[in-house]
Write an enzyme that holds these catalytic residues in place. Structure first.
Site, short mmCIF file in Angstrom:
data_model
loop_
_atom_site.label_atom_id
_atom_site.label_comp_id
_atom_site.label_asym_id
_atom_site.label_seq_id
_atom_site.Cartn_x
_atom_site.Cartn_y
_atom_site.Cartn_z
N ASP A 31 -14.38 -45.08 11.72
CA ASP A 31 -13.01 -44.75 11.32
C ASP A 31 -12.21 -46.01 11.00
O ASP A 31 -11.41 -46.03 10.06
CB ASP A 31 -12.31 -43.96 12.43
N TYR A 32 -12.43 -47.04 11.81
CA TYR A 32 -11.69 -48.30 11.62
C TYR A 32 -12.01 -48.91 10.25
O TYR A 32 -11.12 -49.29 9.49
CB TYR A 32 -12.04 -49.29 12.74
N PHE A 34 -13.22 -47.43 7.65
CA PHE A 34 -12.72 -46.56 6.59
C PHE A 34 -11.23 -46.83 6.34
O PHE A 34 -10.79 -46.96 5.20
CB PHE A 34 -12.92 -45.08 6.96
N SER A 80 -10.29 -8.21 -5.08
CA SER A 80 -10.57 -7.99 -3.66
C SER A 80 -11.94 -7.33 -3.56
O SER A 80 -12.54 -6.95 -4.58
CB SER A 80 -9.49 -7.09 -3.04
N LEU A 81 -12.45 -7.17 -2.34
CA LEU A 81 -13.78 -6.59 -2.15
C LEU A 81 -13.68 -5.20 -1.55
O LEU A 81 -12.81 -4.92 -0.73
CB LEU A 81 -14.61 -7.48 -1.21
N GLU A 111 -23.65 -13.71 2.48
CA GLU A 111 -22.77 -14.80 2.93
C GLU A 111 -21.85 -14.28 4.03
O GLU A 111 -21.46 -13.10 4.00
CB GLU A 111 -21.92 -15.30 1.76
N LYS A 113 -18.43 -13.62 5.86
CA LYS A 113 -17.07 -13.39 5.37
C LYS A 113 -16.10 -14.11 6.31
O LYS A 113 -15.83 -13.65 7.42
CB LYS A 113 -16.76 -11.89 5.32
N ASP A 115 -12.60 -15.54 7.73
CA ASP A 115 -11.25 -14.99 7.81
C ASP A 115 -10.24 -16.10 7.60
O ASP A 115 -9.82 -16.78 8.54
CB ASP A 115 -11.05 -14.32 9.18
N ARG A 134 -4.40 -16.87 -3.89
CA ARG A 134 -4.83 -15.61 -4.49
C ARG A 134 -3.66 -14.81 -5.05
O ARG A 134 -3.73 -14.22 -6.12
CB ARG A 134 -5.57 -14.74 -3.45
N GLU A 171 -12.27 -20.06 0.83
CA GLU A 171 -11.33 -19.72 1.89
C GLU A 171 -10.86 -20.99 2.58
O GLU A 171 -11.67 -21.85 2.95
CB GLU A 171 -12.00 -18.82 2.95
N TYR A 224 -17.91 -19.22 -4.60
CA TYR A 224 -18.13 -18.56 -5.89
C TYR A 224 -17.59 -19.42 -7.02
O TYR A 224 -16.44 -19.84 -6.99
CB TYR A 224 -17.44 -17.20 -5.90
N LYS A 310 -18.19 -4.96 7.17
CA LYS A 310 -17.30 -5.39 8.24
C LYS A 310 -17.96 -5.13 9.60
O LYS A 310 -18.44 -4.01 9.86
CB LYS A 310 -15.96 -4.66 8.17
N CYS A 404 14.88 14.68 9.66
CA CYS A 404 14.81 13.25 9.35
C CYS A 404 15.51 12.46 10.45
O CYS A 404 16.66 12.77 10.80
CB CYS A 404 15.46 12.96 8.00
N CYS A 407 18.85 10.77 8.58
CA CYS A 407 19.96 11.53 7.98
C CYS A 407 20.01 13.00 8.44
O CYS A 407 20.83 13.77 7.97
CB CYS A 407 19.89 11.46 6.45
N CYS A 422 11.30 13.66 3.87
CA CYS A 422 12.73 13.92 3.87
C CYS A 422 13.13 14.11 2.41
O CYS A 422 13.00 13.18 1.61
CB CYS A 422 13.51 12.76 4.49
N CYS A 428 19.50 9.40 1.81
CA CYS A 428 18.89 8.92 3.05
C CYS A 428 18.79 7.39 2.99
O CYS A 428 18.07 6.84 2.14
CB CYS A 428 17.51 9.54 3.21
#
Length: 666
Positions: A31-32, A34, A80-81, A111, A113, A115, A134, A171, A224, A310, A404, A407, A422, A428
């Site tokens: 790190d030093y 770098f 979306s999937l 693959e 998924k 989150d 997105r 992601e 992708y 899922k 309701c 109202c 309603c 309302c």
């Protein structure tokens, strides 16, 4: 020249160290050392500003302040999937694929998924050009400066076999270890910890100060590549290629030769996912062949060639304290369970949807019950059962409300519908507020400076009673409201004025006609061209429009039959709202193909599939997604899908080569 070469050599070396550390997890420098080299580069760049490069490793430190994130249209839509929750769902999916493609041998890429927050990054000539969230799939927010701070995102690619321009999707995630450290730091200074890694990662992308983003241990996992003339033929080859270009592509991905191997992958990761450094909630299964992907195409929302499996949702038990009822903008009543707070899937859950009266009766849910709550793939938790062994004595069955809650109007329930409504549509308060909130929403009028809470405040103070009233608001009227300063009041009025440029299809969606969502609004706007033509349409006219059924048609008729709606539209017209399609002039457009429907299949030599489809539409034709008796021509390239070929021959539909089609329009 010697200084420029020195700067370029330092950049190349630092990029390589970044790649080794953040992508390969294999540090080749301390790190030093770098930091010393990075400081050396910073000094040289400051001394010789003529050699500035926006993709230099020194630009990762952040410091750029972004007040407003520009909205950018995606060149390639981010879909979306579709979700599946059982292996039977995946088997049925494969059956559908085979019906379209014919009896072909399918292989799949599996693959995990992850989150996180979806991102699309554009590279031009091997350099990072732009990063966009997105958003709604059609457009998102430009967060380039914040994405550049993520060390696993390459600023410059390795190798030389990449296309001149392409997009890569992935992601943005927050590893669990980094998330826990962030929360521990907050707790130590007496601040409230973040709720879960996904929301924290997503929120990080919209921080105004990119130097703050640098402090968060975000990672970007890519999955992708999309663009023209890509140097691979399968999804799995695409992952390998992207990894060689320098992207952090998860190594857990696997090529499955059949559905049985897909199931093995799912079974393994359902157990071992808890060993991963990131959150994952399922497996994405993709048809491996890109040619087959193109043959299968897309629905209105999702690719037909991909499916998300899922993992079984997390479930907890808690006590139902009470049931309250919410009124939506259409008047639909939604019963809500108020729960003893409980931790579920990374968040504290206090409320859950009960859906409707039938669901309450089916589960026999009662106040005081111990209920099972599940989150699954849904954002809003739901109650999926009752622990009858723990039911208190003397509980009474739940009696659904008849009036309701806002109202007190008597509720109605139409035959064949699950929800109560309603009917007090124009009196309302939650319905009025909800319609205005829908009108100003991002996918509709996208009015800057005006949010849902402000709409409620304006209504409560008698300043707006419908969305046309927004265009009469003044700064002087708004200033006395709670939490309103001069600048925020001016921003609101300016945002309302700016919305007059929103195109007709989004205005139509914003009107809030029941059953008219984004896709339907676009089809109606394209067909009728303006609001007057649409308002005069008959039921028969409407149902003849592509994908418009009788239920939607009747709803449109009901909307325009109402005098209050007519008055609002007239007022909006007078304010200058766009109620007419602005046709883009295409000098090459003709009506040669008018009334003809074409289906495009295969791989082509001169034009891409998208270019062919555009050529059909530019010349008055319609592009069909599948071959039916209404198809007039099939434009076939190499490797046309055998199922489409068989169906075209069976229906005696003419099959054109690319050259024959081009002759038709020349």
């Amino acid at each position: 020249m010697e200084i420029q070469q020195q700067i370029q050599a330092l950049r190349k070396e630092l990029n390589e160290h970044n790649y080794n550390y953040y992508v390969l997890d294999n540090a080749t420098i301390s790190d030093y050392d770098f930091d010393i080299k990075l400081k050396e580069l910073e000094v040289l760049e400051k001394k010789y500003p003529e050699f500035f490069d926006a993709n230099s490793p020194t630009q990762r430190v952040g410091g750029v302040i972004t007040k407003n994130f520009q909205t950018v249209a995606h060149q390639y839509r981010m879909y979306s999937l579709d979700n599946s929750y059982s292996k039977e769902d995946l088997q049925e999916w494969e059956n559908r694929l085979q019906r379209v493609l014919g009896n072909v041998n399918l292989t799949y890429t599996c693959e995990l998924k992850y989150d996180g927050a979806s991102i699309s990054i554009t590279y031009e000539n091997g350099k990072l050009n732009r990063a966009v969230t997105r958003g709604d799939g059609f457009q998102g927010d430009d967060v380039t400066q914040n994405i550049k701070t993520i060390k696993s995102v390459p600023l410059e690619l390795k190798g030389d076999d990449f296309p001149p321009r392409f997009d890569i999707r992935g992601e943005i995630i927050l590893p669990l270890q980094g998330f826990e450290k962030m929360n521990q730091d907050l707790i130590e200074i007496g601040e409230t910890p973040y709720s879960n890694p996904r929301n924290t990662a997503s929120g990080s992308l919209k921080l105004q100060d990119s130097s703050e983003v640098t402090k968060r241990p975000l990672e970007c996992l890519l999955y992708y590549v999309t663009g023209d003339k890509l140097p691979f033929d399968t999804q799995y080859e695409g992952l390998v290629t992207a990894r060689n270009w320098g992207f952090k592509v998860p190594k857990e991905a696997k090529l499955a030769h059949n559905l049985s191997e897909v199931f093995d992958f799912i079974d393994y990761w359902d157990v071992h996912r808890h060993e991963l450094p990131y959150e994952t909630d399922g497996v994405v299964v993709k048809v491996n062949s890109i040619q087959f992907q193109e043959e299968l195409g897309y629905t209105a929302k999702s690719p037909r060639w991909a499916m998300a499996y899922k993992f079984k949702a997390e479930r907890v038990a808690t006590i139902l304290e009470s049931i309250s009822y919410q009124v939506g903008r259409t008047g639909a009543i939604t019963p809500v369970a108020n729960l003893v707070p409980v931790q579920l899937a990374g968040t504290v859950v206090k409320r859950a949807s009960l859906h409707n009266a039938d669901q309450i009766a089916k589960l026999d849910i009662r106040v005081g019950d111990t209920v099972f709550v599940e989150k699954g793939g849904e954002i809003i938790p739901k109650i999926i059962g009752v622990d009858l062994d723990k039911r208190p004595a003397n509980t009474a069955p739940t009696v659904y409300i008849s009036q309701c809650p806002e109202c007190q109007t008597e509720l109605v329930r139409n035959e064949g519908e699950a929800n109560h409504y309603c009917p007090n549509f124009y009196g309302c308060p939650p319905q009025i507020i909800g319609r205005i909130q829908h009108f100003i929403s991002r996918k509709a009028m996208d009015i800057e400076g005006l949010g849902g809470e402000t709409v409620a405040l304006l209504y409560a103070n008698g300043l707006v009673h419908d969305y046309a009233d927004l265009y009469e608001l003044t700064v002087e009227q708004i200033l006395p409201l709670e939490r309103m300063a001069q600048k925020s009041a001016e921003n609101l009025v300016n945002g309302v004025e700016k919305s007059k440029n929103i195109p007709f299809e989004r205005v139509l969606y914003g009107l809030g006609i029941r059953y008219v969502g984004e896709t339907v609004a676009k089809k109606l706007a394209k067909h009728y061209k303006n609001i007057d033509n649409l308002s005069r349409a008959t039921l028969l006219d409407l149902v003849l429009v592509d994908e418009i059924g009788e239920r939607i048609a009747q709803s449109v008729l009901d909307f325009f039959a109402n005098d209050a709606n007519k008055l609002i539209i007239e007022r909006l017209k007078n304010f200058g709202i766009q109620f007419e399609i602005v046709e883009k002039i295409n000098l090459n457009a003709t009506n040669k193909l008018e009334g003809k429907t074409y289906v495009v299949s295969g791989v082509f030599a001169t034009l891409s599939r998208d270019e062919l489809k555009k050529a059909i539409e530019d010349n008055g034709g319609k592009v069909g997604s599948s071959i039916t008796a209404k198809t007039n021509f099939v434009v076939a390239g190499d490797n046309m899908g055998p199922a489409k070929l068989e169906k075209a021959n069976k229906l005696n539909i003419p099959i054109l080569s690319e050259a024959e089609f081009l002759n038709q329009i020349q």
